[in-house]
Design a protein around this motif. Structure first.
Motif, PDB file in Angstrom:
ATOM      1  N   HIS A 121     109.056  95.364 -88.208  1.00  0.00           N
ATOM      2  CA  HIS A 121     107.617  95.628 -88.082  1.00  0.00           C
ATOM      3  C   HIS A 121     107.175  96.722 -89.048  1.00  0.00           C
ATOM      4  CE1 HIS A 121     103.688  96.233 -86.378  1.00  0.00           C
ATOM      5  NE2 HIS A 121     103.982  97.445 -85.950  1.00  0.00           N
ATOM      6  N   GLN A 122     107.941  97.781 -89.111  1.00  0.00           N
ATOM      7  CA  GLN A 122     107.588  98.916 -89.974  1.00  0.00           C
ATOM      8  C   GLN A 122     107.567  98.522 -91.450  1.00  0.00           C
ATOM      9  OE1 GLN A 122     110.167 102.337 -89.494  1.00  0.00           O
ATOM     10  NE2 GLN A 122     109.662 103.111 -91.526  1.00  0.00           N
ATOM     11  N   LYS A 123     108.530  97.685 -91.863  1.00  0.00           N
ATOM     12  CA  LYS A 123     108.646  97.298 -93.271  1.00  0.00           C
ATOM     13  C   LYS A 123     107.900  96.001 -93.587  1.00  0.00           C
ATOM     14  CE  LYS A 123     111.357 100.725 -94.357  1.00  0.00           C
ATOM     15  NZ  LYS A 123     110.922 101.792 -95.285  1.00  0.00           N
ATOM     16  N   HIS A 124     107.233  95.433 -92.583  1.00  0.00           N
ATOM     17  CA  HIS A 124     106.441  94.204 -92.769  1.00  0.00           C
ATOM     18  C   HIS A 124     107.295  93.066 -93.316  1.00  0.00           C
ATOM     19  CE1 HIS A 124     102.958  96.777 -92.085  1.00  0.00           C
ATOM     20  NE2 HIS A 124     103.378  97.568 -93.069  1.00  0.00           N
ATOM     21  N   LYS A 125     108.470  92.864 -92.702  1.00  0.00           N
ATOM     22  CA  LYS A 125     109.387  91.816 -93.127  1.00  0.00           C
ATOM     23  C   LYS A 125     109.499  90.740 -92.054  1.00  0.00           C
ATOM     24  CE  LYS A 125     110.519  93.759 -97.031  1.00  0.00           C
ATOM     25  NZ  LYS A 125     110.091  93.166 -98.329  1.00  0.00           N
ATOM     26  N   THR A 126     109.818  89.529 -92.513  1.00  0.00           N
ATOM     27  CA  THR A 126     110.045  88.430 -91.581  1.00  0.00           C
ATOM     28  C   THR A 126     111.540  88.274 -91.335  1.00  0.00           C
ATOM     29  OG1 THR A 126     110.183  86.803 -93.375  1.00  0.00           O
ATOM     30  CG2 THR A 126     107.999  87.222 -92.422  1.00  0.00           C
ATOM     31  N   VAL A 127     111.881  87.588 -90.251  1.00  0.00           N
ATOM     32  CA  VAL A 127     113.281  87.292 -89.939  1.00  0.00           C
ATOM     33  C   VAL A 127     113.451  85.783 -89.925  1.00  0.00           C
ATOM     34  CG1 VAL A 127     112.824  87.489 -87.452  1.00  0.00           C
ATOM     35  CG2 VAL A 127     115.168  87.632 -88.292  1.00  0.00           C
ATOM     36  N   SER A 128     114.524  85.305 -90.547  1.00  0.00           N
ATOM     37  CA  SER A 128     114.749  83.865 -90.669  1.00  0.00           C
ATOM     38  C   SER A 128     115.795  83.340 -89.698  1.00  0.00           C
ATOM     39  CB  SER A 128     115.171  83.506 -92.097  1.00  0.00           C
ATOM     40  OG  SER A 128     114.133  83.745 -93.004  1.00  0.00           O
ATOM     41  N   TYR A 129     116.952  84.018 -89.676  1.00  0.00           N
ATOM     42  CA  TYR A 129     118.072  83.522 -88.875  1.00  0.00           C
ATOM     43  C   TYR A 129     118.762  84.664 -88.150  1.00  0.00           C
ATOM     44  CZ  TYR A 129     117.680  79.436 -91.997  1.00  0.00           C
ATOM     45  OH  TYR A 129     117.225  78.348 -92.706  1.00  0.00           O
TER      46      TYR A 129
END
Length: 405
Positions: free
Chosen positions: A357-365
């Motif tokens: 959330h802090q780094k504005h990243k998505t998670v794939s697997y």
């Protein structure tokens, strides 16, 4: 010799030896012991604390410091002077103890506030939510954000309904988890996994390859056709890295190629790009603080027109601060999304959710074991939420709200 009991003075300290040391420091051997007794005293800013001390009676003006002869040769004026000096010494010691007590109290208050993220008079619902988030290893910044959101969205009356607050917080947590949207790639689909040493990059790369093969065969357009893939190894620092990938390549009946520098990788890509459906590139691990190694690896992977799909691999058990550092230092690789490995080895996921959330990243697997064919799973909001400890999760509600994410 005459006895002058009216000139007997007193001093207090934690022990008899401390009393004697104070007097010796002030008068040398020119004081006379007159007796001692235990005494209970109050101390602290409001005099609320009690402790036992030693009260020593003495007179001043005799050469034998430890004699039982109780004579005094001091004038009334001198005795008053010595009495005042002793009082100043006692007051100085008391002030030091009071200051130390106040500092200790402030330190404890700061620790409590840091852990809870709020003040002592905070509403019970907020304090309880903060503690639950803390137990799930969410970062301080994330906990603070949720607390502020509760204050902004709930009245004092609503805060009395803890179930209402709890269920809303679970929704908010779910809304901060962003799942990567699957992309359609033109052949060859180049996949690269980067990340620190020990996160399981090689095994995860093979799992991605197995997942690619399964999905390829499910596509009706590819019925009867075996996908063409290959592996490229760039990791020559870890002992056995090449052999490990070659074993997987033999089992899957796919070739494993070696690239020691950018020119090697460029050549291998040019030779295979027209006849491969996917190319999986294994990278070396290192400390996320090893700027030299990271720069070298970034240069090695810089092949024109390759357009790789880059994933950052991190373990579920990493601390929030370590994850923040890893995310930041691997930013130059332009990773598209994150893979969380070894989820079977951790019970808390607040650390991962916080930093994503802090780094504005998505998670794939996420990976949950060593089985190459089955232990790679598409990440989902529901899976993260149902693993929150101490929270009462309404499974049907989170399925309805986040089931498609």
């Amino acid at each position: 010799m005459s006895y002058e009991r009216e000139n007997i003075q007193k001093i207090e300290a934690d022990t008899l030896d401390e009393c004697k040391a104070l007097l010796s420091n002030s008068y040398g051997r020119d004081w006379v012991y007159q007796g001692h007794k235990p005494k209970q005293v109050k101390y602290g800013p409001l005099k609320l604390c009690k402790k036992w001390v030693v009260e020593l009676s003495y007179t001043v003006g005799h050469s034998d410091a430890y004699s039982d002869v109780k004579t005094v040769k001091k004038t009334e004026e001198d005795a008053e002077f010595e009495k005042n000096r002793t009082a100043l010494l006692v007051q100085s010691i008391t002030n030091q103890l009071t200051q130390k007590l106040e500092e200790t109290k402030n330190e404890l208050s700061a620790q409590i506030a840091t852990k809870s993220g709020g003040s002592a008079d905070e509403p019970v619902a907020i304090a309880k939510i903060e503690d639950m988030l803390y137990q799930n290893d969410f970062s301080k910044d994330y906990i603070k954000e949720i607390s502020e959101k509760i204050r902004a969205n709930f009245s004092l009356e609503q805060l009395e309904n803890f179930d209402l607050v709890e269920h809303k917080v679970v929704d908010w947590i779910g809304e901060t988890i962003k799942i990567a949207t699957p992309k359609v790639h033109r052949p060859p689909h180049v996949v690269i996994i980067v990340g620190p040493t020990g996160v399981g990059k090689t095994t995860t790369l093979v799992k991605l390859a197995a997942n690619f093969i399964i999905n390829y065969k499910k596509d009706e357009r590819n019925q009867g056709r075996r996908p063409q893939i290959c592996f490229i190894v760039t990791d020559f620092m870890r002992v056995g890295a090449l052999q490990q990938l070659e074993r997987y390549g033999d089992l899957m009946k796919y070739s494993v190629l070696k690239a020691e520098n950018t020119e090697d990788l460029k050549t291998l890509y040019e030779e295979n790009k027209d006849n491969m459906d996917a190319i999986f590139i294994d990278t070396s691990g290192c400390s996320p603080n090893d700027a030299t190694h990271l720069a070298t690896m970034k240069l090695l992977l810089d092949v024109p027109q390759m357009n790789p799909d880059v994933y950052l691999a991190v373990t579920a058990s990493s601390k929030s601060r370590d994850l923040e550092n890893i995310f930041k230092n691997y930013e130059p690789f332009g990773y598209n999304s994150v893979i969380v490995t070894k989820c079977d080895e951790s019970n808390q996921y607040g650390n991962v959710i916080s930093v994503l959330h802090q780094k504005h990243k998505t998670v794939s697997y996420v990976t949950v074991g060593q089985n190459v064919a089955h232990d790679l799973k598409q990440a989902s909001v529901v899976d993260f939420l149902i693993r929150l400890e101490t929270f009462d999760i309404d499974r049907q509600h989170v399925e309805d709200k986040f089931g498609g994410k």
